[in-house]
Design an enzyme around this catalytic site. Structure first.
Site, PDB file in Angstrom:
ATOM      1  N   THR A 278     -99.928 116.027-131.961  1.00 28.50           N
ATOM      2  CA  THR A 278     -98.589 116.364-131.475  1.00 28.50           C
ATOM      3  C   THR A 278     -97.833 117.102-132.567  1.00 28.50           C
ATOM      4  O   THR A 278     -97.845 116.689-133.735  1.00 28.50           O
ATOM      5  CB  THR A 278     -97.809 115.107-131.057  1.00 28.50           C
ATOM      6  OG1 THR A 278     -98.432 114.531-129.911  1.00 28.50           O
ATOM      7  CG2 THR A 278     -96.368 115.453-130.700  1.00 28.50           C
ATOM      8  N   PHE A 280     -94.405 118.149-134.165  1.00 30.07           N
ATOM      9  CA  PHE A 280     -92.998 117.762-134.287  1.00 30.07           C
ATOM     10  C   PHE A 280     -92.269 118.839-135.082  1.00 30.07           C
ATOM     11  O   PHE A 280     -92.833 119.431-136.006  1.00 30.07           O
ATOM     12  CB  PHE A 280     -92.865 116.429-135.019  1.00 30.07           C
ATOM     13  CG  PHE A 280     -93.423 115.257-134.268  1.00 30.07           C
ATOM     14  CD1 PHE A 280     -92.611 114.461-133.475  1.00 30.07           C
ATOM     15  CD2 PHE A 280     -94.775 114.944-134.349  1.00 30.07           C
ATOM     16  CE1 PHE A 280     -93.117 113.379-132.780  1.00 30.07           C
ATOM     17  CE2 PHE A 280     -95.302 113.864-133.655  1.00 30.07           C
ATOM     18  CZ  PHE A 280     -94.474 113.089-132.867  1.00 30.07           C
TER      19      PHE A 280
END
Length: 378
Positions: A278, A280
């Site tokens: 992921t 960020f």
């Protein structure tokens, strides 16, 4: 006439075109000097459209094809003019003032994240800002508001997963607040199926987690005929399951969240892809550009004309820049128009890159430079 002869004929035509193109660029340079002296803007959209329409009329059934060639030539000429004129002065000044050799630091000030302790956002914030406390908020927009109010110097939010794709809510908030992006981190995500000590694996019917996490683990969920139930955050879901009186529910969360809320891990690595990551980003009201910045984020809109997006993307290609992300989000005006969010590889210290960004800021109906930052990875 064979293929070799045909190719030679094309080469001969190209040899005739090249000097004409070079002559055209030389005249474009003189046009730029004329415009500088008289304060005339580079782009004259009406004249360009008249020229393109005239080309299409003259070329008959090949009109649209030749028009595309001419539009690329005009874009290149405009890029040269912008370089000479030095457009986008306000943006140039903002970018120049923001460049620093210092490492990104919150200097002990709080960093805002969505969720509760144990959330992946918090893990990322602790990696990037080791000396700063993490303050958690219930909703993604609360993180933006915390930065807006000065309660936190930076906010850390997820924007994209390698399996489940974009976090659209995050992009919508980026579009709304137009904060700067000053950093990024790609975190490897390893999801665990967790439950209370009293819960048996065979009794589980429902699994709680954030929609992104459920999507990242949907193969596992389908294989065991579990029902995925959306929750605001993986760690918040872990807290909910730990405090629930039910013994037939579980959560998909991190090992850290399981430990934090006293849950047992029933199965590790339940994500579809073992290289599940992921991305960020770090948001800020203040623009900071580090010396190692390698990615640029932009928001822009295009005119409602045929090929307008194609021509903008062509400008990145002309400048030798690699586009790594393009996200379209609807503008809330009811007429099906869109903003575009783009990530490109590059550094604004490069003169050509800065020239392009400044040129687009002058030409496009809406343009926002969000930042130039370094993207870390674990």
């Amino acid at each position: 006439m064979d293929l070799l002869d045909l190719r030679k004929e094309i080469d001969n035509i190209d040899e005739q075109i090249i000097p004409l193109l070079l002559k055209r660029m030389d005249i474009s340079q003189k046009v730029a000097e004329y415009k500088v002296a008289r304060g005339i803007p580079v782009l004259n959209a009406e004249r360009e459209q008249q020229i393109l329409d005239n080309v299409a009329d003259k070329c008959g059934e090949r009109g649209e094809t030749i028009k595309t060639v001419f539009s690329a030539t005009m874009d290149a000429s405009r890029a040269l003019q912008h370089k000479i004129i030095g457009g986008g002065k306000e943006l140039r000044d903002t970018v120049t003032k923001a460049i620093t050799d210092s490492a990104l630091s919150a200097n002990g000030s709080p960093v805002a994240c969505q969720g509760v302790d144990g959330a992946y956002s918090g893990v990322t914030a602790n990696i990037l800002f080791k000396d700063s406390p993490v303050k958690f908020y219930k909703q993604f927009e609360d993180v933006f508001e915390a930065v807006n109010r000065g309660e936190a110097k930076f906010g850390v939010i997820p924007v994209e997963n390698s399996t489940a794709g974009s976090v659209h809510e995050s992009y919508d908030l980026i579009m709304k607040y137009r904060f700067y992006v000053v950093g990024a981190y790609d975190l490897k995500i390893e999801h665990c199926l967790c439950a209370k000590e009293s819960t048996k694996y065979e009794d589980i019917t429902d699994i709680y987690s954030h929609p992104q996490a459920l999507s990242q683990c949907d193969n596992f969920i389908k294989n065991f005929d579990f029902t995925g139930i959306n929750y605001s955050n993986t760690a918040a879901a872990a807290k909910f399951v730990a405090e629930s009186k039910k013994n037939d529910i579980a959560v998909i969360c991190s090992q850290l969240a399981a430990k934090k809320y006293g849950l047992k891990i029933l199965k590790r690595n339940v994500q579809n892809n073992n290289n599940n990551r992921t991305r960020f980003i770090v948001i800020s009201k203040e623009l900071v550009i580090g010396k190692d910045a390698n990615k640029i984020s932009l928001i822009f809109s295009t005119p409602h004309t045929t090929g307008s997006l194609y021509r903008v993307l062509g400008r990145f290609s002309m400048a030798g820049l690699n586009l790594t992300k393009l996200e379209s989000r609807p503008i809330e005006n009811g007429d099906f128009s869109y903003h575009f969010y783009a990530d490109i590889l590059g550094n604004v210290k490069d003169e050509g890159t800065l020239d392009l960004i400044c040129a687009l800021s002058d030409e496009l109906p809406e343009f926002e430079f969000l930042g130039n930052f370094f993207e870390y990875s674990d």
